[in-house]
Design an enzyme around this catalytic site. Structure first.
Site, PDB file in Angstrom:
ATOM      1  N   GLY A 139      57.972  34.113   4.711  1.00  0.00           N
ATOM      2  CA  GLY A 139      58.341  34.356   3.330  1.00  0.00           C
ATOM      3  C   GLY A 139      58.872  35.755   3.137  1.00  0.00           C
ATOM      4  O   GLY A 139      58.834  36.587   4.049  1.00  0.00           O
ATOM      5  N   PRO A 140      59.370  36.062   1.956  1.00  0.00           N
ATOM      6  CA  PRO A 140      59.922  37.397   1.676  1.00  0.00           C
ATOM      7  C   PRO A 140      58.833  38.465   1.741  1.00  0.00           C
ATOM      8  O   PRO A 140      57.639  38.156   1.709  1.00  0.00           O
ATOM      9  CB  PRO A 140      60.481  37.254   0.249  1.00  0.00           C
ATOM     10  CG  PRO A 140      60.507  35.792  -0.032  1.00  0.00           C
ATOM     11  CD  PRO A 140      59.460  35.159   0.805  1.00  0.00           C
ATOM     12  N   PRO A 141      59.223  39.722   1.824  1.00  0.00           N
ATOM     13  CA  PRO A 141      58.219  40.795   1.816  1.00  0.00           C
ATOM     14  C   PRO A 141      57.472  40.846   0.488  1.00  0.00           C
ATOM     15  O   PRO A 141      58.031  40.585  -0.570  1.00  0.00           O
ATOM     16  CB  PRO A 141      59.056  42.066   2.016  1.00  0.00           C
ATOM     17  CG  PRO A 141      60.342  41.602   2.613  1.00  0.00           C
ATOM     18  CD  PRO A 141      60.586  40.237   2.054  1.00  0.00           C
ATOM     19  N   GLY A 142      56.198  41.194   0.575  1.00  0.00           N
ATOM     20  CA  GLY A 142      55.416  41.425  -0.628  1.00  0.00           C
ATOM     21  C   GLY A 142      54.844  40.204  -1.294  1.00  0.00           C
ATOM     22  O   GLY A 142      54.413  40.282  -2.445  1.00  0.00           O
ATOM     23  N   VAL A 143      54.804  39.045  -0.595  1.00  0.00           N
ATOM     24  CA  VAL A 143      54.247  37.841  -1.212  1.00  0.00           C
ATOM     25  C   VAL A 143      52.832  37.548  -0.737  1.00  0.00           C
ATOM     26  O   VAL A 143      52.236  36.558  -1.146  1.00  0.00           O
ATOM     27  CB  VAL A 143      55.160  36.618  -0.964  1.00  0.00           C
ATOM     28  CG1 VAL A 143      56.499  36.809  -1.631  1.00  0.00           C
ATOM     29  CG2 VAL A 143      55.333  36.356   0.526  1.00  0.00           C
ATOM     30  N   GLY A 144      52.267  38.377   0.165  1.00  0.00           N
ATOM     31  CA  GLY A 144      50.869  38.211   0.544  1.00  0.00           C
ATOM     32  C   GLY A 144      50.623  37.587   1.893  1.00  0.00           C
ATOM     33  O   GLY A 144      49.555  37.020   2.113  1.00  0.00           O
ATOM     34  N   LYS A 145      51.562  37.695   2.823  1.00  0.00           N
ATOM     35  CA  LYS A 145      51.377  37.064   4.138  1.00  0.00           C
ATOM     36  C   LYS A 145      50.252  37.743   4.924  1.00  0.00           C
ATOM     37  O   LYS A 145      49.368  37.076   5.462  1.00  0.00           O
ATOM     38  CB  LYS A 145      52.688  37.125   4.933  1.00  0.00           C
ATOM     39  CG  LYS A 145      53.863  36.442   4.260  1.00  0.00           C
ATOM     40  CD  LYS A 145      55.088  36.423   5.143  1.00  0.00           C
ATOM     41  CE  LYS A 145      55.649  37.809   5.387  1.00  0.00           C
ATOM     42  NZ  LYS A 145      56.147  38.459   4.174  1.00  0.00           N
ATOM     43  N   THR A 146      50.299  39.050   5.011  1.00  0.00           N
ATOM     44  CA  THR A 146      49.289  39.777   5.789  1.00  0.00           C
ATOM     45  C   THR A 146      47.909  39.638   5.171  1.00  0.00           C
ATOM     46  O   THR A 146      46.917  39.450   5.885  1.00  0.00           O
ATOM     47  CB  THR A 146      49.677  41.260   5.891  1.00  0.00           C
ATOM     48  OG1 THR A 146      50.981  41.369   6.476  1.00  0.00           O
ATOM     49  CG2 THR A 146      48.685  42.029   6.737  1.00  0.00           C
TER      50      THR A 146
ATOM     51  N   SER B 161      76.836  27.516   2.572  1.00  0.00           N
ATOM     52  CA  SER B 161      76.432  27.082   1.237  1.00  0.00           C
ATOM     53  C   SER B 161      77.303  27.637   0.120  1.00  0.00           C
ATOM     54  O   SER B 161      77.073  27.325  -1.042  1.00  0.00           O
ATOM     55  CB  SER B 161      74.972  27.487   0.977  1.00  0.00           C
ATOM     56  OG  SER B 161      74.832  28.897   1.010  1.00  0.00           O
TER      57      SER B 161
ATOM     58  N   LYS C 256      66.423  29.849  -3.938  1.00  0.00           N
ATOM     59  CA  LYS C 256      67.636  30.001  -4.743  1.00  0.00           C
ATOM     60  C   LYS C 256      67.372  29.672  -6.210  1.00  0.00           C
ATOM     61  O   LYS C 256      67.860  30.367  -7.113  1.00  0.00           O
ATOM     62  CB  LYS C 256      68.743  29.110  -4.192  1.00  0.00           C
ATOM     63  CG  LYS C 256      69.258  29.541  -2.818  1.00  0.00           C
ATOM     64  CD  LYS C 256      70.297  28.570  -2.287  1.00  0.00           C
ATOM     65  CE  LYS C 256      70.804  28.997  -0.907  1.00  0.00           C
ATOM     66  NZ  LYS C 256      71.805  28.057  -0.357  1.00  0.00           N
TER      67      LYS C 256
END
Length: 887
Positions: A409-416, A784, A827
């Site tokens: 996912g994008p940075p800053g969404v809580g993966k870590t 696209s 998107k």
């Protein structure tokens, strides 16, 4: 210093448990109980500087009552107040809340009248409880004649015990008193001299000796250092001046002697330290001499310690045999030999690795794990559900070889932080291995020991640092690894992530197999495409979408703002950020999938508030020397669960300084003006899309990036030329081909679209077309943009403007079919983030909208496209094609 004060016949009473306020002393207290708050409001707050209260010591019921007389409850009075008459040897006993047990309050019969030098009021969040901070100065002694209960607090009829001017003049004629006064002042001067040498203070205290009457000095000096409660009571009861001076001289002299003894001990310890330092230097010189002679017994001792450590490491038999062989080689070497240090470091690594040491797994509580995930992360319902499923399988079969989760996912969404939550739910230690920018295979497998400066790989080093063989290991940014002539780290990770192979993981530096099968691996990535297919096949990809503006606002209020306030030493008393202001920050200053930029902006506001708070001369931190007292009667009105915090003010402090030091600052409330002053002018404008499509030849597309979805404008321009197509904007081969396809399709259907007059054949004759993708520094590629390119060309050639509230995505073919694309969820979220109301999507992407939050879909009109006839939905007033034309 307080002058003589005429006391009223009745005072409101505040009880101090096991603490005495003496005349002349200055203290700071914090009142939080309903009774003490009511007392302060009625007796001090409403009367301002004229207010006086009485401070009376109380003691626990379990303590002996022989030291101090106590008071007991009597009958009622005509005024409705409950009367409590003073009689020695009895106690205040009552039933608490109808309970059978009784609480006894042992009141002292003497107290001290006090006046408020400063008074401030506060409200605790979120309870709303009112508290008061009061700076009190002791004035004079009094005797409690009668104690009454007035509502929530006590009042007392008192008799002053202050020394009159006539009494003082008579005492000064007494030779014994004069001798005691002289002796007290001599002892006090000695104490001040000692303190002045230690703390470089005492100037203002010397002034007190010259200006304050000696009987008041006795109280002031005794109150300035710690003595027992019984001694404090003794000083309070010393009404006779000679008795008071005698007791004060004794206490001051004892304090002086204790300081001198402490100084002797300190000097002795410092002398011993100097001797130890000398011995240390001599031993270092002796060790250097032995090293020159090749006879170093200390190294032999270190090797023996290393051997014992290796024996207790619990190595497998084959590895222990290898370690013994290396140890025998080390013993035969001299410390000066080149390979001695590297061999010793290698053996220390073998001894430090957790061969048998593992974290004992706790019994998995899925409910607690779910609560932990909900408390740490907002939203992400499907992601958290998958993690709960993963944990449920681990609970039923702990030794199961579950899939390796890869959060994308994008940075800053809580993966870590999700990986850390898994670790906490399992009760295992957590270790993070950053793979971003790793291009050398040796970073994973380690360097061979033949090289100078060789070291183990990141995995073995992480296992050593965490100290257990079964941690949760996060492989962070696994998509950022590269490859060069030194090897491919992704290939080394194939062995690490394969349950069949990682039982015998072979680090080049370690050169013996190490079991990684107990480690739970979790990976994170921004995008899947760079990950090699064999490595991706070993992981289960869980996609984390970007957050909607509503979710960001909730995250900010629940998580970000409290964390930012704590990091900057602030509270709601200093800075207040409303939810409306948070939404304004999201709308005008951050357009990202995650919340990192939002947190940065909140931190900027916190820093601005911190500057304003720090600039206040009197905005000081709370003293660490606070003493906490609890009321002895938990059930009585005196102090129901009361808590009084007290700080003794040093002698000689000016009352005006205290008042200035305790001024309360009003909170800083964030508004639009502050946003512009701190964050600058808005970076994003809702009118941007409308302004950019106000002219023909511009269309709005939707693209996917590693940072989430984004809006991409496409601009087209026509000029005289030779029929050529020019493309700019750092475009890849695929998107260039999409532009060629779009132009071919438009040229083939120019007549149906009313782009050329009847009979004309060549749409491009005598003119060139230039297509540009803004943000030219950002590489762009992918199929696209086909629908977007066609829309831009038709808008340019027909001179019709595209609708400003519409964005689109989709690949197209030469025959006009609209094919599905990827990244639809991101998107659509990007369109919603930019304030777009209508989105054109390929019809075959309908299934992908299931993952889009319903709150987002309810604000969007989704138009599905199967063929290019959807052009009619993109233009104001419809597409300019001819009737019955099939596109």
């Amino acid at each position: 210093m307080a002058e003589a004060v005429e006391l009223p016949s009745r005072l409101g009473i505040l009880a101090f448990r096991n603490k005495v306020l003496l005349p002349g002393a200055i203290i700071r207290i914090r009142c939080t109980s309903p009774s003490s708050v009511k007392l302060v409001e009625q007796e001090l707050w409403q009367r301002e500087e004229k207010g006086l209260i009485g401070i009376v010591p109380v003691r626990d019921a379990s303590e002996s009552a022989s030291v101090a007389p106590v008071l007991y409850p009597g009958g009622g009075t005509d005024s409705g107040e409950r009367n409590v008459k003073s009689q020695p040897g009895l106690s205040d006993s009552r039933k608490a809340d109808g309970k059978s047990q009784q609480e006894a309050v042992h009141w002292h019969t003497r107290g001290v009248a006090a006046r408020a030098l400063h008074l401030s009021r506060g409200v605790e969040k979120p309870s709303g409880r009112v508290t008061y901070t009061v700076v009190l100065e002791g004035l004079c002694r009094f005797r409690v004649m009668e104690l009454n209960s007035r509502g929530n607090y006590y009042t007392a009829r008192i008799s002053p015990l202050d020394i009159t001017k006539a009494d003082m003049e008579q005492a000064q004629q007494d030779p014994d008193f004069v001798s005691l006064a002289r002796q007290f002042k001599v002892t006090a001067v000695e104490l001040i001299s000692v303190l002045e040498q230690k703390q470089k203070t005492g100037g203002r205290t010397k002034v007190l000796l010259e200006t304050v009457p000696v009987h008041k000095l006795a109280d002031i000096f005794v109150a300035s250092f710690e003595i027992s409660f019984e001694e404090q009571l003794c000083m309070l009861d010393s009404i006779d001046l000679k008795v008071r001076l005698s007791k004060a001289t004794e206490l001051v002299d004892r304090h002086l002697q204790s300081i001198r003894v402490a100084e002797k001990i300190t000097q002795k310890v410092e002398g011993q330290l100097s001797k130890s330092q000398r011995e240390f230097l001599l031993r270092q010189q002796m060790r250097a001499i032995k090293e020159e002679l090749g006879d170093n017994d200390d190294d032999e001792d270190d090797v023996a310690v290393l051997e014992r450590k290796m024996q207790s490491a619990g190595m497998p038999a084959n590895i222990w045999k290898h370690a013994q062989r290396e140890l025998r080689r080390l013993k035969k070497m001299q410390p000066q030999q080149p390979g001695y240090s590297s061999s010793r470091v290698y053996l220390e690594l073998l001894a430090d690795l957790p061969w048998q040491n593992a974290t004992e797994e706790q019994k998995l509580d899925l409910r607690a794990a779910k609560e932990r995930l909900d408390s740490d992360h907002y939203g992400l319902v499907k992601v958290k559900q998958r993690i709960i499923e993963y944990l449920a399988v681990r609970k039923l079969k702990p030794d199961a070889r579950g899939p390796i989760l890869c959060f994308v996912g994008p940075p800053g969404v809580g993966k870590t932080s999700l990986a850390a939550s898994i670790s906490a739910a399992l009760g295992r230690k957590f270790i993070r291995i950053s793979l971003g920018g790793v291009k050398d295979e040796a970073d994973i497998r380690g360097h061979r020991r033949t090289y100078i400066g060789s070291m183990p790989g990141r995995l073995i080093d992480g296992i050593k640092r965490v100290g257990v063989s079964n941690p949760v290991m996060l492989l962070d940014e696994i998509d950022k690894t590269g490859s060069d002539v030194r090897g491919d780290p992704a290939s080394a990770l194939l062995e690490v992530l394969d349950p069949e192979q990682n039982k015998t993981f072979n680090d080049h530096y370690l050169n013996v197999p190490y079991d990684l099968s107990k480690v739970i691996f979790v990976a994170t990535a921004n995008k899947v495409q760079p990950i090699p297919p064999p490595l991706l096949d070993r992981m289960e990809v869980i996609e984390l979408p970007g957050y909607t503006p509503e979710e960001k606002a909730r995250i900010a209020m629940q998580y970000l703002i409290p964390r930012v306030m704590d990091q900057h030493g602030l509270s709601s008393e200093f800075l207040q950020i409303s939810e409306d202001m948070v939404k304004l920050i999201i709308q005008r200053y951050t357009r990202e999938a995650g919340v990192r930029n939002l947190e940065r902006n909140l931190s900027a506001l916190a820093r601005a508030a911190a500057v304003k708070v720090a600039e206040q001369d009197n905005a000081t931190a709370v003293s660490k020397d606070f003493h906490q007292f609890t009321s002895p009667v938990e059930e009585s009105r005196l102090a129901e669960g009361a808590e009084v915090e007290m700080e003794v003010i040093p002698m000689g402090v000016d009352n005006r300084e205290i008042s200035n030091a305790l001024q309360v600052m009003s909170p800083l409330i964030v508004d639009e003006t502050m946003l512009e002053n701190v964050l600058g002018p808005p970076r994003y404008d809702d009118r941007e899309t409308a302004e950019r499509v106000s002219n023909p030849g511009v269309s709005v597309g939707l693209v996917w990036t590693a940072f989430g979805g984004e809006v991409q404008f496409v601009e087209a321009s026509v000029m005289a030329g030779k029929g050529e197509l020019r493309l700019t904007g750092q475009l890849g081969d695929v998107i260039k081909e999409s532009a060629q396809i779009a132009l071919t399709w438009v040229r083939a259907r120019a007549m149906e679209l009313n782009l050329v007059a009847t009979g004309e054949i060549n749409l491009m004759e005598g003119r060139d077309i230039h297509i540009h993708f803004p943000a030219g520094a950002v590489p762009k590629d992918g199929p696209s943009a086909g629908v977007t390119l066609v829309t831009a060309l038709v808008s340019l050639l027909s001179q019709k403007r595209m609708r400003a509230d519409t964005a689109m995505t989709g690949e197209m073919t030469l025959r006009g079919l609209v094919l599905p694309v990827g990244g639809v969820k991101d998107k659509v979220l990007a369109a919603h983030r930019y304030g777009i109301k209508r989105v054109i999507l390929p019809e075959r992407n309908l299934k992908d909208l299931v993952e889009v939050p319903s709150a987002v879909l309810s604000n969007l009109e989704i138009i599905y496209a199967k063929r290019m006839e959807v052009l009619e939905q993109a233009f104001e007033g419809g597409c300019p094609w001819r009737q019955r034309a099939r596109l």
